[in-house]
Design a protein around this motif. Structure first.
Motif, PDB file in Angstrom:
ATOM      1  N   GLY A 151      -0.823 -30.943  20.099  1.00  0.00           N
ATOM      2  CA  GLY A 151      -0.638 -31.594  18.821  1.00  0.00           C
ATOM      3  C   GLY A 151       0.190 -30.833  17.818  1.00  0.00           C
ATOM      4  N   THR A 152       0.935 -29.811  18.267  1.00  0.00           N
ATOM      5  CA  THR A 152       1.767 -29.038  17.352  1.00  0.00           C
ATOM      6  C   THR A 152       3.254 -29.266  17.656  1.00  0.00           C
ATOM      7  OG1 THR A 152       1.615 -27.094  18.801  1.00  0.00           O
ATOM      8  CG2 THR A 152       0.047 -27.232  16.983  1.00  0.00           C
ATOM      9  N   VAL A 153       4.078 -29.055  16.633  1.00  0.00           N
ATOM     10  CA  VAL A 153       5.529 -29.123  16.794  1.00  0.00           C
ATOM     11  C   VAL A 153       6.056 -27.697  16.678  1.00  0.00           C
ATOM     12  CG1 VAL A 153       7.693 -30.081  15.938  1.00  0.00           C
ATOM     13  CG2 VAL A 153       5.569 -31.404  15.721  1.00  0.00           C
ATOM     14  N   VAL A 154       6.624 -27.201  17.765  1.00  0.00           N
ATOM     15  CA  VAL A 154       7.086 -25.815  17.827  1.00  0.00           C
ATOM     16  C   VAL A 154       8.596 -25.797  18.023  1.00  0.00           C
ATOM     17  CG1 VAL A 154       6.938 -23.632  19.081  1.00  0.00           C
ATOM     18  CG2 VAL A 154       4.893 -25.033  18.778  1.00  0.00           C
ATOM     19  N   ALA A 155       9.290 -25.068  17.149  1.00  0.00           N
ATOM     20  CA  ALA A 155      10.737 -24.866  17.296  1.00  0.00           C
ATOM     21  C   ALA A 155      10.969 -23.512  17.942  1.00  0.00           C
ATOM     22  CB  ALA A 155      11.428 -24.932  15.944  1.00  0.00           C
ATOM     23  N   LEU A 156      11.619 -23.528  19.087  1.00  0.00           N
ATOM     24  CA  LEU A 156      11.957 -22.301  19.813  1.00  0.00           C
ATOM     25  C   LEU A 156      13.404 -21.956  19.463  1.00  0.00           C
ATOM     26  CD1 LEU A 156      11.120 -20.194  21.973  1.00  0.00           C
ATOM     27  CD2 LEU A 156      11.953 -21.783  23.702  1.00  0.00           C
ATOM     28  N   LEU A 157      13.587 -20.885  18.708  1.00  0.00           N
ATOM     29  CA  LEU A 157      14.900 -20.527  18.190  1.00  0.00           C
ATOM     30  C   LEU A 157      15.385 -19.209  18.760  1.00  0.00           C
ATOM     31  CD1 LEU A 157      14.360 -21.337  14.385  1.00  0.00           C
ATOM     32  CD2 LEU A 157      15.079 -22.894  16.218  1.00  0.00           C
ATOM     33  N   GLY A 158      16.701 -19.048  18.740  1.00  0.00           N
ATOM     34  CA  GLY A 158      17.308 -17.804  19.198  1.00  0.00           C
ATOM     35  C   GLY A 158      18.803 -18.004  19.312  1.00  0.00           C
ATOM     36  N   PRO A 159      19.584 -16.922  19.266  1.00  0.00           N
ATOM     37  CA  PRO A 159      21.037 -17.057  19.435  1.00  0.00           C
ATOM     38  C   PRO A 159      21.383 -17.488  20.852  1.00  0.00           C
ATOM     39  CG  PRO A 159      20.404 -14.752  19.454  1.00  0.00           C
ATOM     40  CD  PRO A 159      19.160 -15.521  19.111  1.00  0.00           C
ATOM     41  N   ASN A 160      22.631 -17.853  21.082  1.00  0.00           N
ATOM     42  CA  ASN A 160      23.068 -18.208  22.430  1.00  0.00           C
ATOM     43  C   ASN A 160      22.809 -17.037  23.378  1.00  0.00           C
ATOM     44  OD1 ASN A 160      24.009 -20.718  21.629  1.00  0.00           O
ATOM     45  ND2 ASN A 160      26.066 -19.977  21.199  1.00  0.00           N
ATOM     46  N   GLY A 161      22.242 -17.364  24.547  1.00  0.00           N
ATOM     47  CA  GLY A 161      21.943 -16.323  25.524  1.00  0.00           C
ATOM     48  C   GLY A 161      20.651 -15.580  25.275  1.00  0.00           C
ATOM     49  N   ALA A 162      19.839 -16.061  24.329  1.00  0.00           N
ATOM     50  CA  ALA A 162      18.592 -15.358  23.986  1.00  0.00           C
ATOM     51  C   ALA A 162      17.503 -15.562  25.029  1.00  0.00           C
ATOM     52  CB  ALA A 162      18.087 -15.821  22.622  1.00  0.00           C
ATOM     53  N   GLY A 163      17.615 -16.637  25.832  1.00  0.00           N
ATOM     54  CA  GLY A 163      16.588 -16.931  26.827  1.00  0.00           C
ATOM     55  C   GLY A 163      15.825 -18.215  26.570  1.00  0.00           C
ATOM     56  N   LYS A 164      16.257 -19.001  25.567  1.00  0.00           N
ATOM     57  CA  LYS A 164      15.548 -20.231  25.220  1.00  0.00           C
ATOM     58  C   LYS A 164      15.540 -21.231  26.371  1.00  0.00           C
ATOM     59  CE  LYS A 164      18.126 -21.471  21.802  1.00  0.00           C
ATOM     60  NZ  LYS A 164      19.206 -20.484  21.973  1.00  0.00           N
ATOM     61  N   THR A 165      16.740 -21.535  26.887  1.00  0.00           N
ATOM     62  CA  THR A 165      16.852 -22.542  27.935  1.00  0.00           C
ATOM     63  C   THR A 165      16.121 -22.108  29.200  1.00  0.00           C
ATOM     64  OG1 THR A 165      18.974 -23.322  27.061  1.00  0.00           O
ATOM     65  CG2 THR A 165      18.467 -23.868  29.347  1.00  0.00           C
ATOM     66  N   THR A 166      16.201 -20.830  29.530  1.00  0.00           N
ATOM     67  CA  THR A 166      15.484 -20.318  30.705  1.00  0.00           C
ATOM     68  C   THR A 166      13.981 -20.463  30.515  1.00  0.00           C
ATOM     69  OG1 THR A 166      17.253 -18.734  31.155  1.00  0.00           O
ATOM     70  CG2 THR A 166      15.122 -18.313  32.191  1.00  0.00           C
ATOM     71  N   THR A 167      13.505 -20.181  29.303  1.00  0.00           N
ATOM     72  CA  THR A 167      12.077 -20.323  29.009  1.00  0.00           C
ATOM     73  C   THR A 167      11.625 -21.760  29.185  1.00  0.00           C
ATOM     74  OG1 THR A 167      12.109 -18.457  27.457  1.00  0.00           O
ATOM     75  CG2 THR A 167      10.310 -20.031  27.228  1.00  0.00           C
ATOM     76  N   VAL A 168      12.387 -22.698  28.619  1.00  0.00           N
ATOM     77  CA  VAL A 168      12.037 -24.112  28.743  1.00  0.00           C
ATOM     78  C   VAL A 168      12.085 -24.547  30.205  1.00  0.00           C
ATOM     79  CG1 VAL A 168      12.770 -26.459  28.177  1.00  0.00           C
ATOM     80  CG2 VAL A 168      12.746 -24.705  26.392  1.00  0.00           C
ATOM     81  N   SER A 169      13.074 -24.067  30.945  1.00  0.00           N
ATOM     82  CA  SER A 169      13.184 -24.429  32.367  1.00  0.00           C
ATOM     83  C   SER A 169      11.973 -23.959  33.159  1.00  0.00           C
ATOM     84  CB  SER A 169      14.462 -23.828  32.961  1.00  0.00           C
ATOM     85  OG  SER A 169      15.610 -24.414  32.397  1.00  0.00           O
TER      86      SER A 169
END
Length: 296
Positions: free
Chosen positions: A30-48
Motif C-alpha cells: 500500500g505504499t508508493v516508493v520512488a527508486l531514484l539514482g543517476p544513470n547506471g546507479a543500478g535501478k533497472t537491475t534492481t527492478v529486474s
C-alpha cells in the motif's frame, strides 16, 4: 502492514563489477516508493531482480512473500518497463483484451482505455501509435490484471501534460486502494508529489531512504534567495556562517544553509545589499544532486 517486497543482501555482478551491491530493502503493502539514482546507479537491475527477470548473484528477493518467478506471484503484479513493445497487426483494444485474457479477474476494457487516455485510439493499430501513446498503452497492459504490485519504469516519458496528469491521478487512486507502487523517474517533481517514500541508490548501494520531506530536510537544509546588489560577491557570501552552497542566476543568488536563522541575521548585520528575500526548503532535485555528489 504486510511486506510486499523484501530484498536481503542482494548483489548483482556483471563482468566482475557490482551493478547492485549488498542492497537490503523492505517495502510495505500500500505504499508508493520512488527508486531514484543517476544513470547506471543500478535501478533497472534492481527492478529486474524484483520482477524475477534477472537472478541475484547473492542475496534473496521476495515478492508478495514468494519467488518472483512463480506463476502465482506473477499473476498478482504488473510492470511498465522502459522499452515498450507492441504486437504487430493488433488494434489497441485487441492488445488490451489479449492481456486481459491472461488473468482471472481483469479490469474492464473501458476502464483501461479511460485511464490510459486511449479511448479515441482503441481501433487504431497499436504499432501506429506515437511514442507517448505507446507508453500509455504499456500502462494499460500493466494494469490489465488489476495487480497488487505495480512497477513503473520511467512511465511518463513522451506523455503530454494532459496524459501525464491523468496517469498520476490513476496512480494515486490505485495507492488509495492499497496497491503497492514502485516507480523510477527522472522527473523528480513527480516523485516528490506522488511518492510516500524515496529510496536513492548510487553505484549499486543504498544512500538515502525516507519520506520526501525527510530526504530534503536531511540533505539540503533550507535556502535563502534574493536579488543581490553589485557589491555582493561570492567571496563575501562564502565568509558568512552556515553557507553550504551558492548558486547564481544573473543577480539572483540562492544560498543553501544548515541554519537559515543564523544566516539571515548575519546578512542583515553586515548590511548586504539585497531585495526580494525568500526563505524556502530545498527541493528534491537539490537533495538528489547533493546525495549523488557526496557518494561519487
Amino acid at each position: 502492514m504486510k511486506t510486499a517486497i523484501q530484498l536481503t543482501g542482494v548483489s548483482k555482478i556483471f563482468k566482475g563489477k557490482p551493478a547492485v551491491d549488498n542492497l537490503s530493502l523492505t517495502i510495505q503493502e500500500g505504499t508508493v516508493v520512488a527508486l531514484l539514482g543517476p544513470n547506471g546507479a543500478g535501478k533497472t537491475t534492481t527492478v529486474s531482480m524484483i520482477l524475477g527477470l534477472q537472478q541475484p548473484t547473492k542475496g534473496t528477493v521476495k515478492l508478495l512473500g514468494g519467488d518472483p518467478r512463480e506463476q502465482k506471484v506473477r499473476n498478482r503484479i504488473g510492470a511498465m518497463l522502459q522499452d515498450v513493445s507492441v504486437i504487430d497487426g493488433l488494434k489497441v483494444s485487441e492488445s488490451i483484451n489479449l492481456f486481459r485474457s491472461y488473468y482471472e479477474k481483469p479490469l474492464t476494457l473501458d476502464y483501461l482505455l479511460k485511464v490510459s487516455n486511449l479511448e479515441n485510439e482503441k481501433d487504431k493499430i497499436a504499432s501506429s501509435l506515437s511514442g507517448g501513446q505507446q507508453r500509455r498503452l504499456g500502462f494499460a497492459l500493466a494494469l490489465a490484471g488489476d495487480p497488487e504490485v505495480i512497477f513503473l519504469d520511467e512511465p511518463t516519458v513522451g506523455m503530454d501534460v494532459t496524459s501525464r496528469q491523468l496517469f498520476w491521478d490513476t496512480v494515486r487512486a490505485m495507492a488509495g486502494r492499497g496497491r503497492t507502487i514502485v516507480l523510477t523517474t527522472h522527473y523528480l517533481d513527480e516523485a516528490d508529489s506522488v511518492a510516500d517514500r524515496i529510496v536513492v541508490i548510487n553505484n549499486g548501494k543504498l544512500i538515502a531512504d525516507g519520506t520526501p520531506s525527510e530526504i530534503k530536510a536531511n540533505t539540503t537544509g533550507r535556502i535563502i534567495s534574493f536579488i543581490a546588489g553589485e557589491s555582493v560577491t561570492t567571496e563575501k557570501l562564502l565568509a558568512l556562517p552556515c553557507v553550504t552552497d551558492i548558486e547564481w542566476s544573473g543577480r539572483k543568488v540562492k544560498l543553501s544553509s544548515s541554519n537559515t536563522d543564523q544566516l539571515i541575521v548575519a546578512l542583515i548585520e553586515k548590511r548586504f545589499e539585497m531585495r526580494d528575500i525568500e526563505i524556502q526548503s530545498g527541493g528534491l532535485e537539490d537533495a538528489f544532486q547533493a546525495l549523488v555528489h557526496q557518494t561519487k
